[in-house]
Design an enzyme around this catalytic site. Sequence first.
Site, PDB file in Angstrom:
ATOM      1  NE  ARG A  23      -4.184  -1.743   0.456  1.00 44.23           N
ATOM      2  CZ  ARG A  23      -5.340  -1.564   1.080  1.00 44.23           C
ATOM      3  NH1 ARG A  23      -5.606  -0.432   1.657  1.00 44.23           N
ATOM      4  NH2 ARG A  23      -6.217  -2.548   1.126  1.00 44.23           N
ATOM      5  NE  ARG A  36     -10.875   7.135  -3.393  1.00 44.75           N
ATOM      6  CZ  ARG A  36     -12.196   7.032  -3.478  1.00 44.75           C
ATOM      7  NH1 ARG A  36     -12.848   7.755  -4.361  1.00 44.75           N
ATOM      8  NH2 ARG A  36     -12.849   6.215  -2.678  1.00 44.75           N
ATOM      9  CE1 TYR A 153     -12.864  -7.644   1.989  1.00 40.64           C
ATOM     10  CE2 TYR A 153     -11.154  -9.168   1.268  1.00 40.64           C
ATOM     11  CZ  TYR A 153     -11.551  -8.083   2.029  1.00 40.64           C
ATOM     12  OH  TYR A 153     -10.641  -7.438   2.834  1.00 40.64           O
TER      13      TYR A 153
HETATM   14  O1  CP3 Z   1       0.038  -1.778  -2.387  1.00 45.23           O
HETATM   15  C1  CP3 Z   1      -0.210  -0.893  -3.229  1.00 45.23           C
HETATM   16  O2  CP3 Z   1       0.214   0.283  -3.141  1.00 45.23           O
HETATM   17  C2  CP3 Z   1      -0.996  -1.279  -4.478  1.00 45.23           C
HETATM   18  C3  CP3 Z   1      -2.393  -1.120  -4.440  1.00 45.23           C
HETATM   19  C4  CP3 Z   1      -3.282  -1.970  -3.546  1.00 45.23           C
HETATM   20  C5  CP3 Z   1      -4.535  -1.499  -3.056  1.00 45.23           C
HETATM   21  N1  CP3 Z   1      -5.154  -2.542  -2.423  1.00 45.23           N
HETATM   22  C6  CP3 Z   1      -5.046  -0.128  -3.232  1.00 45.23           C
HETATM   23  C7  CP3 Z   1      -6.203   0.340  -2.437  1.00 45.23           C
HETATM   24  C8  CP3 Z   1      -3.149  -3.297  -3.135  1.00 45.23           C
HETATM   25  C9  CP3 Z   1      -1.993  -4.256  -3.336  1.00 45.23           C
HETATM   26  C10 CP3 Z   1      -4.343  -3.643  -2.428  1.00 45.23           C
HETATM   27  C11 CP3 Z   1      -4.581  -4.981  -1.876  1.00 45.23           C
HETATM   28  C12 CP3 Z   1      -5.782  -5.228  -1.076  1.00 45.23           C
HETATM   29  N2  CP3 Z   1      -7.045  -4.693  -1.228  1.00 45.23           N
HETATM   30  C13 CP3 Z   1      -5.834  -6.167  -0.030  1.00 45.23           C
HETATM   31  C14 CP3 Z   1      -4.681  -7.070   0.392  1.00 45.23           C
HETATM   32  C15 CP3 Z   1      -3.735  -6.395   1.292  1.00 45.23           C
HETATM   33  C16 CP3 Z   1      -4.310  -6.092   2.635  1.00 45.23           C
HETATM   34  O3  CP3 Z   1      -4.445  -4.906   2.943  1.00 45.23           O
HETATM   35  O4  CP3 Z   1      -4.598  -7.058   3.375  1.00 45.23           O
HETATM   36  C17 CP3 Z   1      -7.152  -6.156   0.500  1.00 45.23           C
HETATM   37  C18 CP3 Z   1      -7.682  -7.004   1.633  1.00 45.23           C
HETATM   38  C19 CP3 Z   1      -7.906  -5.228  -0.273  1.00 45.23           C
HETATM   39  C20 CP3 Z   1      -9.348  -4.906  -0.169  1.00 45.23           C
HETATM   40  C21 CP3 Z   1      -9.594  -3.473   0.076  1.00 45.23           C
HETATM   41  N3  CP3 Z   1      -9.370  -2.478  -0.832  1.00 45.23           N
HETATM   42  C22 CP3 Z   1     -10.096  -2.887   1.270  1.00 45.23           C
HETATM   43  C23 CP3 Z   1     -10.454  -3.658   2.512  1.00 45.23           C
HETATM   44  C24 CP3 Z   1     -10.171  -1.504   1.042  1.00 45.23           C
HETATM   45  C25 CP3 Z   1     -10.734  -0.431   1.927  1.00 45.23           C
HETATM   46  C26 CP3 Z   1     -10.031  -0.218   3.189  1.00 45.23           C
HETATM   47  C27 CP3 Z   1      -8.603   0.235   3.051  1.00 45.23           C
HETATM   48  O5  CP3 Z   1      -7.734  -0.326   3.774  1.00 45.23           O
HETATM   49  O6  CP3 Z   1      -8.300   1.156   2.283  1.00 45.23           O
HETATM   50  C28 CP3 Z   1      -9.670  -1.261  -0.272  1.00 45.23           C
HETATM   51  C29 CP3 Z   1      -9.537   0.056  -0.936  1.00 45.23           C
HETATM   52  C30 CP3 Z   1      -8.208   0.459  -1.423  1.00 45.23           C
HETATM   53  N4  CP3 Z   1      -7.341  -0.361  -2.104  1.00 45.23           N
HETATM   54  C31 CP3 Z   1      -7.631   1.745  -1.291  1.00 45.23           C
HETATM   55  C32 CP3 Z   1      -6.376   1.686  -1.933  1.00 45.23           C
HETATM   56  C33 CP3 Z   1      -5.372   2.794  -2.104  1.00 45.23           C
HETATM   57  C34 CP3 Z   1      -8.293   2.963  -0.677  1.00 45.23           C
HETATM   58  C35 CP3 Z   1      -9.364   3.455  -1.598  1.00 45.23           C
HETATM   59  C36 CP3 Z   1      -9.682   4.911  -1.494  1.00 45.23           C
HETATM   60  O7  CP3 Z   1      -8.942   5.730  -2.051  1.00 45.23           O
HETATM   61  O8  CP3 Z   1     -10.731   5.215  -0.901  1.00 45.23           O
END
Ligand code: CP3
Length: 343
Positions: A23, A36, A153
């Site tokens: 992330r 965003r 999910y």
């Molecule tokens: O790592 C990186 O920089 C690459 C991008 C990336 C995102 N999500 C961007 C994102 C990666 C590799 C992920 C993986 C992901 N997504 C996982 C596995 C890793 C982990 O955290 O366990 C999971 C479980 C998700 C599912 C997901 N996506 C959730 C639960 C959420 C919302 C809560 C949160 O932690 O942000 C997302 C949204 C998301 N994915 C955002 C980003 C930058 C935020 C979205 C926004 O801008 O509102």
Amino acid sequence: MKPLLCVLTTKEPLAIPPVWLMRQAGRYMPVYRALREKVGSFWGMAFNPAHAAEITLQPIRAFQMDAAILFSDILTIPHAMGCTVEFKAGEGPEVEKYVSGQTLLSAADQNFCETLEPVFEAMRETRRKLAAEKFDNVALIGFSGAPWTLACYMLCGNGHDKNFTAAQNFAKNHPQEFTALIDKLTDAVIWYLKEQIKAGAEAVQLFDSWAGIVPRESFNAYITTPAQKIVASLKAEFPEVPVIGFPRGAATNYEAYARTTKVDGLGVDESADITKLDVSCVLQGNLSPEVLLGDEAVQDKKIKEILEKMRGRPYIFNLGHGVIKETDEARVQRLVDTVRQKL
Ligand code: CP3
């Protein structure tokens, strides 16, 4: 060779380990938040190749990471299969719950492939941008959610609890359908990662974020066996592309996971005792993301402790989980500088 690929391929330590963060692109960065706001939706960024490539580059320009991870999300696969996912600002993802007997799309369906095509275009665009901006030492990582985590999910839909109880119950109450779902997801992940590699990913990471909630007796069936199939299929076609497995929270199952799946790298969460893991692959991670929110001197100390523990072993510096959105960018820079022994 690029430091990240060098470590993963040779399994030899580097004096200064490669560093990147899960992330690393995202809401803690003001440039990300500004885009965003302008674009208005998460999928509007992730499924737009120009935006996704630009966001992927943001942490590279800011902190000179050794790897770029494509900006996307693990929930692209459920979304393409037909369990529509929506991201509402400030909230978690909203996933349309899988209904027993539902037909899911697969790589044999044109709609599935078309939904995911912008991800592959984003990968090609990111490779072009990295080359144009002369980031010659930066490796580009592709990724996918692992079958169990994606099933969590899909089977829970909105409002899951921390143990994804609805998914665990579905697995118990509909064992055949659950197995078929895991198999279907395994095939989808294999196709998805292969397409990312063809589009320019130089390494791939498999995120099994919810591996830690699986009961001991089911760990092999839900986690290890699908990962083993995925790694074997990728290796058969792309033997030179390293695979990193991240079964977060696997605890006593980490070693068997690494041995059985034959991953090149093993991502470990912050609760694992990294010095005690007896594996032949490269270790990655382990620093708690919370450390970046606390005292600066404690952060320095914890990073140096990990570096000391991993001296002489092949290691990639990373966190035990993703960067927390309240993290100050200066603390990420400080982390990178500490790892590179500039502080
Ligand atoms: O790592 C990186 O920089 C690459 C991008 C990336 C995102 N999500 C961007 C994102 C990666 C590799 C992920 C993986 C992901 N997504 C996982 C596995 C890793 C982990 O955290 O366990 C999971 C479980 C998700 C599912 C997901 N996506 C959730 C639960 C959420 C919302 C809560 C949160 O932690 O942000 C997302 C949204 C998301 N994915 C955002 C980003 C930058 C935020 C979205 C926004 O801008 O509102």
